[in-house]
Design an enzyme around this catalytic site. Structure first.
Site, PDB file in Angstrom:
ATOM      1  N   HIS A 124     -87.636 112.203 -42.956  1.00 20.50           N
ATOM      2  CA  HIS A 124     -88.049 111.506 -41.735  1.00 20.50           C
ATOM      3  C   HIS A 124     -88.309 110.046 -42.130  1.00 20.50           C
ATOM      4  O   HIS A 124     -88.671 109.771 -43.272  1.00 20.50           O
ATOM      5  CB  HIS A 124     -89.342 112.176 -41.255  1.00 20.50           C
ATOM      6  N   ASP A 201     -93.868 115.933 -47.713  1.00 18.62           N
ATOM      7  CA  ASP A 201     -94.118 115.702 -46.293  1.00 18.62           C
ATOM      8  C   ASP A 201     -94.136 117.077 -45.619  1.00 18.62           C
ATOM      9  O   ASP A 201     -93.097 117.692 -45.411  1.00 18.62           O
ATOM     10  CB  ASP A 201     -93.011 114.807 -45.725  1.00 18.62           C
ATOM     11  N   GLN A 204     -93.772 119.386 -40.720  1.00 14.34           N
ATOM     12  CA  GLN A 204     -93.137 120.487 -39.982  1.00 14.34           C
ATOM     13  C   GLN A 204     -93.328 121.834 -40.686  1.00 14.34           C
ATOM     14  O   GLN A 204     -92.839 122.859 -40.207  1.00 14.34           O
ATOM     15  CB  GLN A 204     -91.621 120.227 -39.828  1.00 14.34           C
ATOM     16  N   LYS A 227     -99.063 118.500 -34.715  1.00 11.02           N
ATOM     17  CA  LYS A 227     -97.983 119.482 -34.828  1.00 11.02           C
ATOM     18  C   LYS A 227     -98.550 120.855 -35.197  1.00 11.02           C
ATOM     19  O   LYS A 227     -97.834 121.833 -35.337  1.00 11.02           O
ATOM     20  CB  LYS A 227     -96.965 119.039 -35.882  1.00 11.02           C
ATOM     21  N   CYS A 365     -86.049 110.253 -35.585  1.00 14.38           N
ATOM     22  CA  CYS A 365     -86.613 109.443 -36.671  1.00 14.38           C
ATOM     23  C   CYS A 365     -86.030 109.843 -38.019  1.00 14.38           C
ATOM     24  O   CYS A 365     -86.748 109.893 -39.032  1.00 14.38           O
ATOM     25  CB  CYS A 365     -88.142 109.545 -36.720  1.00 14.38           C
TER      26      CYS A 365
END
Ligand code: PMP
Length: 407
Positions: A124, A201, A204, A227, A365
């Site tokens: 991302h 990261d 998600q 999220k 993104c």
């Protein structure tokens, strides 16, 4: 494992009973932002109505109470991701701020001219741009772990890509475009074998898999509250204590100091030294409740249920002529990006919106991923534990209707 009671769960989400353009809303956009259950919304409202003040501010009963709730939420985060200590949990505004924090403190400390930062091809922008800014400042280089057409990272390339100049590896745990679950534990082990720290990261990943930062041995792990069935404005940076202790502070101001004089200022220990100013207190407390909610349902049950939905949606969408799914990794979580011949993803997104189906259309993104697959954009449906097979059926009918309209 016991299946989820989705009928009961859906009652906790007021937004799911909304009507859009005369149709019941079908929310397939949890990768953009999850929905909050009423338990979270009500706890935050209660804080604002009855408890609102500031944290870490003196002896007032209210302030102590707020501080207790706020710090209890930090403990919930610690436990949720398996960190060893609350000192390793830094509140941020979200994943983006967490990664910028690492780039601007750890990155500035360790990256020198001619050094390399290794990122994956499916990052991302939040895990690209902060490193490009640092690389430009320092005269360092960004290198990229490539991926296959199926959307899986080519791990064989790691031996060559990690050199004595590599100062950090940054990798996304679950791709927000392709849904790929990356083997981050293996990547971390291979980077560590060469003495290189790894930032993951996890934006998600945390909503869909049980994450254990100690088991992964991640140096840094970043994610966002919104999220994770929590509110916007709050996120988390996990960092190994040794790193956090060695890192200089980032933002300066109140709340992060031990003492200030005109001659010299000394800083709090981690995580305080990274938390200047007044934090989003209600949001942190809300995120704690979101974690309670998810833990109550059970991450293993959520993962199993969402996997079934993903398989069902993949089968049904794949059967549509002219529709191509991007990302066919063996390990996938809750995201399906697709393109349909002859229909721009934005048009598809608008047509689906007219049917009450909320998806994301765009580059997500992650423009380098669009370039890699030679598409300008995709339409993306993403699933949460409150979605149903009927939601998938409505999506499929709406896509078919859009195709008829365009043919
Ligand atoms: N990384 C990934 C993989 C994401 O999906 C997102 C959100 N789209 C981010 C980072 C950025 O998260 P935030 O905007 O909450 O900081």
């Amino acid at each position: 494992i016991q299946p989820l009671d989705v009928v009961a769960i859906r009652k906790d989400f007021p937004l799911l009973s909304r009507v859009l353009h005369g149709k019941p809303v079908i929310y397939l956009d949890s990768a953009v932002s999850g929905q909050m259950p009423v338990q979270v919304i009500e706890r935050m409202a209660h804080y604002e109505r009855e408890e609102h003040t500031n944290v870490h501010r003196g002896v007032s009963t209210l302030s102590q109470e707020a501080t207790d709730h706020y710090e209890a939420a930090r403990e919930k985060v610690r436990k949720f991701i398996g960190a060893g200590s609350v000192k390793e949990i830094v509140w941020t505004r979200g994943t983006t701020e967490a990664i910028n924090l690492v780039a601007q403190t750890f990155g500035r400390m360790v990256v020198k001219e001619g050094d390399e930062i290794l990122l994956s091809a499916m990052e991302h922008h939040a895990n690209i741009v902060p490193w490009q800014m640092l690389a430009q400042e320092k005269g360092a280089t960004i290198k990229v772990i490539p991926m296959t057409d199926a959307g899986e990272l080519i791990l064989e390339s790691l031996d060559e890509l990690i050199t004595e100049r590599t100062k950090l590896v940054g990798v996304v745990h679950v791709s927000n475009v392709l849904g790929t679950v990356n083997p981050v534990k293996e990547i971390i082990a291979r980077a560590h074998a060469k003495g290189v720290p790894v930032l993951v990261d996890g934006a998600q990943a945390v909503p869909h898999l049980q994450v254990d930062v100690k088991d992964l041995d991640a140096d840094f792990y970043a994610f966002s509250g919104h999220k994770l069935s929590g509110p916007t404005g709050i996120g988390v940076l996990y960092g190994k204590l040794a790193h956090l202790e060695a890192m200089p502070p980032w933002h300066g101001g109140g709340n992060m100091i031990r003492s200030v004089s005109w001659e010299k200022t000394t800083y709090m220990a981690a995580p305080g030294k990274f938390e200047a100013g007044t934090p989003p207190i209600a949001a942190a407390i809300g995120l704690g409740v979101a974690i309670d909610y998810l833990t109550g349902l059970g991450l293993d049950r959520i993962a199993a249920y969402e996997h079934e939905l993903l398989v069902y949606a993949t089968e049904r969408l794949s059967a549509i002529p002219g529709l191509r799914i991007l990302g066919q990794a063996k390990e996938k979580a809750s995201v399906i990006s697709f393109v349909v011949e002859g229909i721009h993803p934005h048009d598809m997104g608008s047509l689906l919106d007219g049917e009450g189906v909320v998806v994301r259309a765009g580059h997500h993104c992650a423009q380098p991923v669009m370039t890699r697959f030679n598409v300008p954009a995709t339409t993306r449906a993403s699933f949460a534990y409150f979605n149903t097979r009927e939601d998938v059926d409505v999506l499929v009918s709406a896509v078919q209707k859009a195709i008829e309209l365009f043919s």
